[in-house]
Write an enzyme that holds these catalytic residues in place. Structure first.
Site, PDB file in Angstrom:
ATOM      1  N   GLU A  58      -3.437 -13.028 -17.734  1.00 27.68           N
ATOM      2  CA  GLU A  58      -4.380 -13.718 -16.855  1.00 27.68           C
ATOM      3  C   GLU A  58      -4.916 -14.956 -17.564  1.00 27.68           C
ATOM      4  O   GLU A  58      -5.411 -14.862 -18.680  1.00 27.68           O
ATOM      5  CB  GLU A  58      -5.521 -12.756 -16.461  1.00 27.68           C
ATOM      6  CG  GLU A  58      -6.720 -13.401 -15.790  1.00 27.68           C
ATOM      7  CD  GLU A  58      -6.373 -14.194 -14.536  1.00 27.68           C
ATOM      8  OE1 GLU A  58      -5.727 -13.633 -13.631  1.00 27.68           O
ATOM      9  OE2 GLU A  58      -6.744 -15.385 -14.481  1.00 27.68           O
ATOM     10  N   LYS A 108       0.832  -1.213   0.000  1.00 29.98           N
ATOM     11  CA  LYS A 108       0.000   0.000   0.000  1.00 29.98           C
ATOM     12  C   LYS A 108       0.864   1.259   0.000  1.00 29.98           C
ATOM     13  O   LYS A 108       0.482   2.293  -0.558  1.00 29.98           O
ATOM     14  CB  LYS A 108      -0.955   0.004   1.197  1.00 29.98           C
ATOM     15  CG  LYS A 108      -2.319  -0.549   0.869  1.00 29.98           C
ATOM     16  CD  LYS A 108      -2.406  -2.050   0.865  1.00 29.98           C
ATOM     17  CE  LYS A 108      -2.435  -2.725  -0.448  1.00 29.98           C
ATOM     18  NZ  LYS A 108      -2.595  -4.181  -0.355  1.00 29.98           N
ATOM     19  N   ARG A 128      -1.005 -18.299  -3.254  1.00 31.97           N
ATOM     20  CA  ARG A 128      -0.112 -18.556  -2.134  1.00 31.97           C
ATOM     21  C   ARG A 128      -0.380 -19.933  -1.544  1.00 31.97           C
ATOM     22  O   ARG A 128      -1.457 -20.491  -1.708  1.00 31.97           O
ATOM     23  CB  ARG A 128      -0.272 -17.453  -1.081  1.00 31.97           C
ATOM     24  CG  ARG A 128       0.133 -16.088  -1.654  1.00 31.97           C
ATOM     25  CD  ARG A 128       0.004 -14.987  -0.627  1.00 31.97           C
ATOM     26  NE  ARG A 128       0.871 -15.139   0.511  1.00 31.97           N
ATOM     27  CZ  ARG A 128       2.142 -14.765   0.556  1.00 31.97           C
ATOM     28  NH1 ARG A 128       2.714 -14.225  -0.508  1.00 31.97           N
ATOM     29  NH2 ARG A 128       2.854 -14.933   1.658  1.00 31.97           N
ATOM     30  N   ILE A 138      -3.199  -9.116  -5.938  1.00 31.31           N
ATOM     31  CA  ILE A 138      -1.793  -8.730  -5.740  1.00 31.31           C
ATOM     32  C   ILE A 138      -1.175  -8.289  -7.069  1.00 31.31           C
ATOM     33  O   ILE A 138      -0.519  -7.252  -7.156  1.00 31.31           O
ATOM     34  CB  ILE A 138      -0.988  -9.881  -5.087  1.00 31.31           C
ATOM     35  CG1 ILE A 138      -1.523 -10.144  -3.670  1.00 31.31           C
ATOM     36  CG2 ILE A 138       0.505  -9.552  -5.033  1.00 31.31           C
ATOM     37  CD1 ILE A 138      -0.857 -11.303  -2.927  1.00 31.31           C
ATOM     38  N   GLY A 139      -1.431  -9.057  -8.135  1.00 32.15           N
ATOM     39  CA  GLY A 139      -0.888  -8.709  -9.447  1.00 32.15           C
ATOM     40  C   GLY A 139      -1.440  -7.384  -9.948  1.00 32.15           C
ATOM     41  O   GLY A 139      -0.704  -6.546 -10.483  1.00 32.15           O
ATOM     42  N   HIS A 180     -21.934  16.409   5.333  1.00 31.19           N
ATOM     43  CA  HIS A 180     -21.900  16.889   3.956  1.00 31.19           C
ATOM     44  C   HIS A 180     -20.752  17.892   3.802  1.00 31.19           C
ATOM     45  O   HIS A 180     -20.575  18.726   4.679  1.00 31.19           O
ATOM     46  CB  HIS A 180     -23.211  17.578   3.601  1.00 31.19           C
ATOM     47  CG  HIS A 180     -23.199  18.145   2.213  1.00 31.19           C
ATOM     48  ND1 HIS A 180     -23.328  17.334   1.106  1.00 31.19           N
ATOM     49  CD2 HIS A 180     -23.039  19.412   1.762  1.00 31.19           C
ATOM     50  CE1 HIS A 180     -23.263  18.098   0.017  1.00 31.19           C
ATOM     51  NE2 HIS A 180     -23.089  19.358   0.387  1.00 31.19           N
ATOM     52  N   GLY A 206      -3.764 -12.022 -12.696  1.00 33.98           N
ATOM     53  CA  GLY A 206      -4.489 -10.760 -12.487  1.00 33.98           C
ATOM     54  C   GLY A 206      -5.395 -10.826 -11.270  1.00 33.98           C
ATOM     55  O   GLY A 206      -6.518 -10.346 -11.293  1.00 33.98           O
ATOM     56  N   ALA A 211      -5.369 -10.349   5.961  1.00 37.51           N
ATOM     57  CA  ALA A 211      -4.812 -10.015   7.272  1.00 37.51           C
ATOM     58  C   ALA A 211      -5.906  -9.845   8.327  1.00 37.51           C
ATOM     59  O   ALA A 211      -5.774 -10.333   9.456  1.00 37.51           O
ATOM     60  CB  ALA A 211      -3.990  -8.741   7.160  1.00 37.51           C
TER      61      ALA A 211
HETATM   62  C1  LIG Z   1       1.856  -8.352  -1.658  1.00 38.56           C
HETATM   63  C2  LIG Z   1       0.760  -8.700  -0.684  1.00 38.56           C
HETATM   64  C3  LIG Z   1      -0.208  -7.763  -0.398  1.00 38.56           C
HETATM   65  C4  LIG Z   1      -1.218  -8.057   0.517  1.00 38.56           C
HETATM   66  N1  LIG Z   1      -2.163  -7.109   0.772  1.00 38.56           N
HETATM   67  C5  LIG Z   1      -3.152  -7.380   1.654  1.00 38.56           C
HETATM   68  C6  LIG Z   1      -4.129  -6.399   1.970  1.00 38.56           C
HETATM   69  O1  LIG Z   1      -4.114  -5.287   1.445  1.00 38.56           O
HETATM   70  N2  LIG Z   1      -5.088  -6.713   2.880  1.00 38.56           N
HETATM   71  C7  LIG Z   1      -5.140  -7.948   3.487  1.00 38.56           C
HETATM   72  O2  LIG Z   1      -6.023  -8.175   4.309  1.00 38.56           O
HETATM   73  N3  LIG Z   1      -4.226  -8.898   3.206  1.00 38.56           N
HETATM   74  C8  LIG Z   1      -3.236  -8.642   2.318  1.00 38.56           C
HETATM   75  N4  LIG Z   1      -2.288  -9.605   2.043  1.00 38.56           N
HETATM   76  C9  LIG Z   1      -2.423 -10.928   2.699  1.00 38.56           C
HETATM   77  C10 LIG Z   1      -1.891 -10.887   4.133  1.00 38.56           C
HETATM   78  O3  LIG Z   1      -0.568 -10.434   4.126  1.00 38.56           O
HETATM   79  C11 LIG Z   1      -1.993 -12.257   4.760  1.00 38.56           C
HETATM   80  O4  LIG Z   1      -3.310 -12.733   4.651  1.00 38.56           O
HETATM   81  C12 LIG Z   1      -1.619 -12.196   6.226  1.00 38.56           C
HETATM   82  O5  LIG Z   1      -0.298 -11.748   6.390  1.00 38.56           O
HETATM   83  C13 LIG Z   1      -1.772 -13.581   6.877  1.00 38.56           C
HETATM   84  O6  LIG Z   1      -1.470 -13.457   8.218  1.00 38.56           O
HETATM   85  P1  LIG Z   1      -0.966 -14.716   9.064  1.00 38.56           P
HETATM   86  O7  LIG Z   1      -0.817 -14.214  10.455  1.00 38.56           O
HETATM   87  O8  LIG Z   1      -1.837 -15.872   8.797  1.00 38.56           O
HETATM   88  O9  LIG Z   1       0.453 -15.100   8.474  1.00 38.56           O
HETATM   89  P2  LIG Z   1       1.803 -14.274   8.020  1.00 38.56           P
HETATM   90  O10 LIG Z   1       1.536 -12.855   7.967  1.00 38.56           O
HETATM   91  O11 LIG Z   1       2.214 -14.997   6.809  1.00 38.56           O
HETATM   92  O12 LIG Z   1       2.744 -14.570   9.230  1.00 38.56           O
HETATM   93  C14 LIG Z   1       3.219 -15.853   9.519  1.00 38.56           C
HETATM   94  C15 LIG Z   1       4.461 -15.755  10.355  1.00 38.56           C
HETATM   95  O13 LIG Z   1       4.828 -17.072  10.769  1.00 38.56           O
HETATM   96  C16 LIG Z   1       6.224 -17.219  10.732  1.00 38.56           C
HETATM   97  N5  LIG Z   1       6.550 -18.646  10.610  1.00 38.56           N
HETATM   98  C17 LIG Z   1       6.257 -19.482   9.582  1.00 38.56           C
HETATM   99  N6  LIG Z   1       6.674 -20.728   9.854  1.00 38.56           N
HETATM  100  C18 LIG Z   1       7.264 -20.670  11.062  1.00 38.56           C
HETATM  101  C19 LIG Z   1       7.920 -21.636  11.890  1.00 38.56           C
HETATM  102  N7  LIG Z   1       8.027 -22.913  11.531  1.00 38.56           N
HETATM  103  N8  LIG Z   1       8.421 -21.220  13.059  1.00 38.56           N
HETATM  104  C20 LIG Z   1       8.324 -19.928  13.462  1.00 38.56           C
HETATM  105  N9  LIG Z   1       7.728 -18.993  12.729  1.00 38.56           N
HETATM  106  C21 LIG Z   1       7.193 -19.357  11.547  1.00 38.56           C
HETATM  107  C22 LIG Z   1       6.658 -16.385   9.539  1.00 38.56           C
HETATM  108  O14 LIG Z   1       8.014 -15.982   9.681  1.00 38.56           O
HETATM  109  C23 LIG Z   1       5.675 -15.201   9.609  1.00 38.56           C
HETATM  110  O15 LIG Z   1       6.222 -14.121  10.320  1.00 38.56           O
HETATM  111  C24 LIG Z   1      -1.250  -9.332   1.157  1.00 38.56           C
HETATM  112  C25 LIG Z   1      -0.261 -10.285   0.876  1.00 38.56           C
HETATM  113  C26 LIG Z   1       0.735  -9.984  -0.035  1.00 38.56           C
HETATM  114  C27 LIG Z   1       1.794 -11.009  -0.323  1.00 38.56           C
END
Ligand SMILES: Cc1cc2nc3c(=O)[nH]c(=O)nc-3n(C[C@H](O)[C@H](O)[C@H](O)COP(=O)(O)OP(=O)(O)OC[C@H]3O[C@@H](n4cnc5c(N)ncnc54)[C@H](O)[C@@H]3O)c2cc1C
EC number: 1.8.1.4
Length: 468
Positions: A206, A56, A274, A187-188, A446, A184, A322
């Site tokens: 796409e 962002k 992903r 993210i793309g 407004h 597409g 997220a």
């Molecule tokens: C480019 C991009 C843009 C995005 N934009 C958005 C957005 O605008 N809005 C939105 O809602 N979502 C967005 N997302 C998706 C969002 O980032 C994910 O859905 C979110 O981060 C998932 O959260 P999580 O806590 O499940 O895992 P993650 O954020 O993936 O965190 C997992 C953590 O676990 C750790 N981990 C993994 N395995 C182990 C292990 N064995 N031991 C210890 N630690 C470990 C990793 O190091 C990591 O820090 C985007 C993703 C990308 C790639």
């Protein structure tokens, strides 16, 4: 000398400090649990480090740069607008650092112990945490797993300096002249738009019949129109086949309309989905049930088939977002403390930070009908809103989906400026069982884009003021 690995006893262990894990850890601590969080990478996970936030930030920088090049309609002419992309990247890094530093303070402020290392499950109450040098055994009463996901790699597109994933695209040190984006999805489309705003010639390939297929046709058309205006070439029904890497670029081969085509670029960005990080955790030692796709199966409280182990975020079913991860994190933490908290995805929004922004929450007109509702869909255009006009952001609409019999709000879709913020009001209406009348009777400031929601509700009631 070998030092004995004496197990350290923990109460609640959280694995992964993404938006799922760190939020779960804080809520668990608020509930009185003694919490330890372990991450092998940086606090904040994908979202803060290589996902939502840096993307962002780049998108915003792209907007600013594009806007700075003039707004003829408003009489603003500019000359010699330039960009120092290394500074843009530096600023983006500062935003990320501020937030990850903030997460650390929040965890510490809630007395959560932070451990760095990679977690491997030994049994249902034991993990090993490894770093470069050591391995330490921990036992735990309860565990919340939130290890997130990583980009899928296509067999013919092995990641390299020139074949990049979203992380690579976020960290380029230069603005490419040409970029091919495979996929597409959101993210793309977001990253493609950001680079197009920086001046890159972008082609999106796409495989399906359209980009952003999760959104309604009219919404997708608005985005495609804008992409076209920016010179982005969107090729649909295009199957990426392979890449030839050269020293200073790539040649991508793809098939479209039955013909093989090639395209040269500086980089090819692959964003085709992903994969959950559940394959290297030792979960098989615990007997945790998983789907064919590697997603952990959970109940309504995020509990796995193993009573004391919970799973949240990208490693469980549902949209990999997220805010979903954080929501589930809170539920799991509260469930451990014996609360009756349960997942209810009714009001979960999804947003694309495209141009215009797209947002949806709850039912679409189509999904509501499929679910057996008799619905009324009411639309109000941004072009009829004073604030949208004064922002020069007149493209788009808000569509409110209500139940015909009583006007209860079932869903909403927005294409337009600030859709990402505006969708919250529709989400709140769904969560609280509000009707179109409730929205229409709420006094909105407004001039504001928020009035569009009120006006769509008035359309639903058949008494709109600013549209005929
Ligand atoms: C480019 C991009 C843009 C995005 N934009 C958005 C957005 O605008 N809005 C939105 O809602 N979502 C967005 N997302 C998706 C969002 O980032 C994910 O859905 C979110 O981060 C998932 O959260 P999580 O806590 O499940 O895992 P993650 O954020 O993936 O965190 C997992 C953590 O676990 C750790 N981990 C993994 N395995 C182990 C292990 N064995 N031991 C210890 N630690 C470990 C990793 O190091 C990591 O820090 C985007 C993703 C990308 C790639």
């Amino acid at each position: 000398m070998v030092v004995g690995d004496f197990p350290i006893e923990l109460d609640t262990l959280v694995v992964g400090a993404g938006p799922g894990g760190y939020v779960a850890a804080i809520r668990a601590a608020q509930e009185g649990q003694n919490v330890t969080i372990v991450d092998k990478g940086n606090l904040g996970g994908v979202c803060l480090n290589v996902g939502c936030i840096p993307s962002k930030a780049l998108i915003q920088a792209g907007h600013r740069y594009e806007h700075a090049q003039g707004a003829d309609d408003m009489g603003i002419q500019t000359e010699n607008v330039s960009i120092d992309f290394s500074k843009t990247q530096e600023w983006k890094g500062q935003v990320v650092n501020k937030l990850t530093g903030g997460v650390e303070s929040l965890l510490k402020g809630n007395k959560v112990d932070i451990v760095k290392g990679e977690v491997y499950f030994v049994d249902k109450n034991t993990v090993k945490v490894m770093d470069d040098k050591n391995s330490q055994t921990y036992t735990f009463n309860n565990c919340i797993i939130g290890t997130g996901s990583r980009p899928i790699e296509l067999p013919n597109f092995k990641y390299s300096d020139r074949v990049i994933n979203s992380t690579g695209a976020l960290n380029l040190s230069e603005i490419p002249e040409k970029m091919v984006v495979i996929g597409g999805g959101y993210i793309g489309t977001e990253l493609g738009t950001a680079y197009a705003n920086f001046g890159t010639e972008v082609t999106i390939l796409e495989g399906q019949e359209d980009i952003l297929l999760g959104f309604e046709k009219q919404m997708r058309q608005l985005v495609k129109k804008k992409l076209k205006k920016k010179g982005v070439n969107v090729v649909t029904n295009a199957m990426a086949q392979g890449v030839e890497e050269k020293e200073d670029g790539v040649t991508v081969t793809y098939e479209a309309k039955g013909e093989s085509q090639t395209i040269d670029a500086d980089y090819v960005l692959v964003t085709v989905g992903r994969k959950p990080n559940t394959d290297e955790l030792g979960l098989e030692q615990v007997g945790i049930e998983m789907s064919d796709k590697g997603l952990i199966q959970i109940d309504k409280q995020c509990r796995t088939n193993i009573d004391n182990i919970y799973a949240i975020g990208d490693i469980v079913d549902g949209p990999p977002l997220a805010h979903k991860a954080s929501y589930e994190g809170k539920i799991a933490a509260e469930a451990i403390s014996g609360h009756a908290s349960e997942i209810d995805y009714l009001g979960i929004p999804a947003v694309v930070f495209s141009e215009p922004e797209l947002a949806t929450v709850g039912h679409t007109e189509e999904s509501a009908k499929e679910a057996g509702f008799e619905v009324k869909a009411a639309k109000f255009p941004f072009a009829a809103n004073g604030r949208a006009l004064s922002l020069n952001e007149t493209e788009g609409f808000l569509k409110l989906v209500t139940r015909k019999e009583d006007g209860v709000v079932l869903g909403g879709q927005i294409a337009g400026a600030n859709a990402s913020d505006m969708i919250a009001e529709v989400g709140l209406a769904i969560e609280s069982g509000m009707t179109a009348e409730d929205l229409a009777l709420t006094i909105h400031a407004h001039p504001s884009l928020g009035e569009i929601t009120m006006e769509a509700a008035e359309v639903a009631l058949g008494k709109p003021i600013h549209t005929v």
